[in-house]
Design a protein around this motif. Structure first.
Motif, mmCIF file in Angstrom:
data_model
loop_
_atom_site.group_PDB
_atom_site.id
_atom_site.type_symbol
_atom_site.label_atom_id
_atom_site.label_comp_id
_atom_site.label_asym_id
_atom_site.label_seq_id
_atom_site.Cartn_x
_atom_site.Cartn_y
_atom_site.Cartn_z
ATOM 1 N N UNK A 206 4.020 3.951 -1.045
ATOM 2 C CA UNK A 206 3.465 3.000 -0.366
ATOM 3 C C UNK A 206 1.975 2.621 -0.781
ATOM 4 N N UNK A 207 1.329 1.613 -0.542
ATOM 5 C CA UNK A 207 -0.070 1.485 -0.928
ATOM 6 C C UNK A 207 -0.822 2.360 -0.375
ATOM 7 N N UNK A 208 -0.650 3.116 0.477
ATOM 8 C CA UNK A 208 -1.305 4.290 1.101
ATOM 9 C C UNK A 208 -1.481 5.517 -0.032
ATOM 10 N N UNK A 209 0.031 5.636 -0.495
ATOM 11 C CA UNK A 209 0.001 6.537 -1.472
ATOM 12 C C UNK A 209 -0.678 6.297 -2.836
ATOM 13 N N UNK A 210 -0.857 4.907 -3.178
ATOM 14 C CA UNK A 210 -1.536 4.690 -4.277
ATOM 15 C C UNK A 210 -2.994 4.923 -4.139
ATOM 16 N N UNK A 211 -3.624 4.599 -2.986
ATOM 17 C CA UNK A 211 -4.968 4.775 -2.558
ATOM 18 C C UNK A 211 -5.397 6.069 -2.746
ATOM 19 N N UNK A 253 -0.609 -4.234 3.300
ATOM 20 C CA UNK A 253 -1.543 -3.425 2.454
ATOM 21 C C UNK A 253 -2.928 -3.193 3.094
ATOM 22 N N UNK A 254 -3.296 -4.005 3.888
ATOM 23 C CA UNK A 254 -4.620 -3.849 4.781
ATOM 24 C C UNK A 254 -4.631 -2.671 5.633
ATOM 25 N N UNK A 255 -3.230 -2.145 5.939
ATOM 26 C CA UNK A 255 -3.484 -1.169 6.812
ATOM 27 C C UNK A 255 -3.775 0.267 6.195
ATOM 28 N N UNK A 256 -4.163 0.197 4.869
ATOM 29 C CA UNK A 256 -4.531 1.615 4.348
ATOM 30 C C UNK A 256 -5.914 1.616 4.610
ATOM 31 N N UNK A 257 -6.722 0.722 5.347
ATOM 32 C CA UNK A 257 -7.837 0.758 6.019
ATOM 33 C C UNK A 257 -9.184 0.976 5.117
ATOM 34 N N UNK A 258 -10.231 1.871 5.484
ATOM 35 C CA UNK A 258 -11.249 1.932 4.485
ATOM 36 C C UNK A 258 -11.172 2.115 3.220
ATOM 37 N N UNK A 259 -10.278 2.884 2.636
ATOM 38 C CA UNK A 259 -9.906 3.065 1.349
ATOM 39 C C UNK A 259 -9.725 1.828 0.564
ATOM 40 N N UNK A 261 -10.573 -1.636 1.972
ATOM 41 C CA UNK A 261 -11.643 -2.725 2.262
ATOM 42 C C UNK A 261 -12.882 -2.213 1.558
ATOM 43 N N UNK A 262 -13.335 -0.995 1.551
ATOM 44 C CA UNK A 262 -14.628 -0.953 1.176
ATOM 45 C C UNK A 262 -14.896 -1.243 -0.249
ATOM 46 N N UNK A 263 -13.991 -0.860 -1.066
ATOM 47 C CA UNK A 263 -14.088 -1.338 -2.741
ATOM 48 C C UNK A 263 -14.284 -2.944 -2.850
ATOM 49 N N UNK A 264 -13.328 -3.545 -2.087
ATOM 50 C CA UNK A 264 -13.447 -4.984 -2.116
ATOM 51 C C UNK A 264 -14.657 -5.639 -1.532
ATOM 52 N N UNK A 265 -15.490 -4.900 -0.539
ATOM 53 C CA UNK A 265 -16.631 -5.287 -0.160
ATOM 54 C C UNK A 265 -17.671 -5.033 -1.327
ATOM 55 N N UNK A 287 -13.291 -9.972 7.813
ATOM 56 C CA UNK A 287 -12.935 -8.612 9.021
ATOM 57 C C UNK A 287 -11.385 -8.651 8.416
ATOM 58 N N UNK A 288 -10.777 -7.444 8.884
ATOM 59 C CA UNK A 288 -9.680 -7.047 8.643
ATOM 60 C C UNK A 288 -8.856 -7.137 10.109
ATOM 61 N N UNK A 289 -7.783 -7.662 10.158
ATOM 62 C CA UNK A 289 -6.943 -7.790 11.153
ATOM 63 C C UNK A 289 -6.404 -6.585 12.137
ATOM 64 N N UNK A 290 -6.798 -6.395 13.314
ATOM 65 C CA UNK A 290 -6.553 -4.920 14.090
ATOM 66 C C UNK A 290 -5.048 -4.878 13.835
ATOM 67 N N UNK A 291 -4.650 -3.559 13.608
ATOM 68 C CA UNK A 291 -3.271 -3.150 13.261
ATOM 69 C C UNK A 291 -2.368 -3.671 14.554
#
Ligand SMILES: [Zn+2]
Length: 316
Positions: A206-211, A253-259, A261-265, A287-291
């Motif tokens: 999943x994207x989470x695995x990648x991050x 993909x955005x559900x990965x959370x801080x890992x 969005x923070x690099x994007x910012x 802003x990231x949509x609440x899950x």
């Protein structure tokens, strides 16, 4: 009593929400999406609607309007769905068929356009933002744009399809027939390919695995860096093109959370640091949509409401 029913047809599940005239939820339900058979899909939507009405102790006669969001090209005037590849729907008259069966007005909208409306209406209810772009990062990549309070569809309903903007003309082939579309770099399946390359011994990634792997694996870190760059550029394109107040990011993909969005910012900050031009542009908030917020369902509810002949009790 006014009752509006919103349905969001996704690749894996169909989600529904029934609300009253003040947008208070009366019932909600989900069903797995029947794949490959348009008739089974249609019957599932009808069954979901009946189920939600029953849960609220209502009947079809109590229903005021229905809105349906679907991943595909939608003629919002006729309610016909085209090129919904994952659902095997093409030139399917979803809106008119449903309206005839239910005897209520039905609006159909592309799911990402609908989510843009849902985000605009529900996340900024005080009118803090008049123009909002919603960027969806899921199986595909696309944006929906609300300009001055109105959904902007473009001539062919394609406005915001930035997943098919070319970022690498020599890159991987995209389903659309071009090479190096943004979607081939930052969509969910692209991230799964990046993760598979970094972790060849693993099965489902999943994207989470990648991050997670990026902390210890240089290949995964490079893939994350490409995704970060692609998302940041997409945000910049939306800002440059529409000069909007708010960008909302959503999708799996955005559900990965801080890992995620923070690099994007940080990437956007670095771009801004060297450019007075960008410093004037990036007043927009990201802003990231609440899950737990289904922007698509809320979007079609608002669109169905707006399409009513006399939108009484309309509240933002
Ligand atoms: Zn493409």
């Amino acid at each position: 009593m006014t009752t509006i029913l919103g349905v969001d047809i996704g690749g894996t599940k169909i989600a529904g929400l029934l609300v009253d005239g003040h947008h208070r939820p009366l019932a909600q339900a989900t069903l797995p999406t029947p794949s490959t058979d348009p008739v089974a899909l249609y019957r599932a939507v009808v069954a979901l609607i009946g189920d939600m009405l029953a849960r609220a102790n209502l009947t079809l006669a109590d229903l005021t309007a229905v809105g349906v969001g679907v991943p595909g090209q939608v003629n919002s005037a006729s309610g016909t769905v085209t090129n919904a590849v994952n659902l095997n729907l093409d030139h399917y008259p979803l809106g008119s068929t449903l309206a005839a069966e239910l005897s209520v007005p039905v609006i159909v909208e592309n799911d990402v356009r609908a989510a843009a409306v849902g985000a605009y209406q529900r996340l900024f209810p005080t009118g803090a933002a008049r123009s909002v772009a919603y960027l969806n990062l899921g199986t595909g990549v696309a944006a929906g744009v609300v300009l001055n309070g109105q959904l902007y569809r473009g001539r062919r309903g394609m406005a915001g399809e930035i997943g098919h903007m070319v970022v690498d003309p020599d890159g991987e082939w995209c389903n659309c027939g071009q090479r190096g579309c943004l979607e081939t770099v930052i969509a969910g399946p692209a991230m799964a390919r990046h993760a598979q390359a970094a972790l060849p011994e693993s099965d489902v990634l999943s994207p989470a695995d990648l991050y997670r792997t990026a902390a210890t694996d240089s290949g995964a870190a490079a893939a994350v860096a490409r995704v970060t760059q692609g998302v940041a550029l997409a945000v910049q394109w939306l800002l440059m093109t529409y000069d909007i107040d708010q960008i909302v990011l959503g999708g799996g993909v955005t559900r990965v959370g801080a890992p995620f969005i923070q690099p994007v910012l940080a990437y956007l900050d670095a771009m801004r640091e060297t450019s007075p031009l960008l410093q004037t542009l990036y007043s927009a908030d990201l802003v990231v949509l609440p899950a737990d917020f289904n922007a698509g369902v809320w979007g079609v509810i608002h669109l169905a409401r707006e399409a009513m002949p006399t939108p009484t009790n309309f509240q933002r």
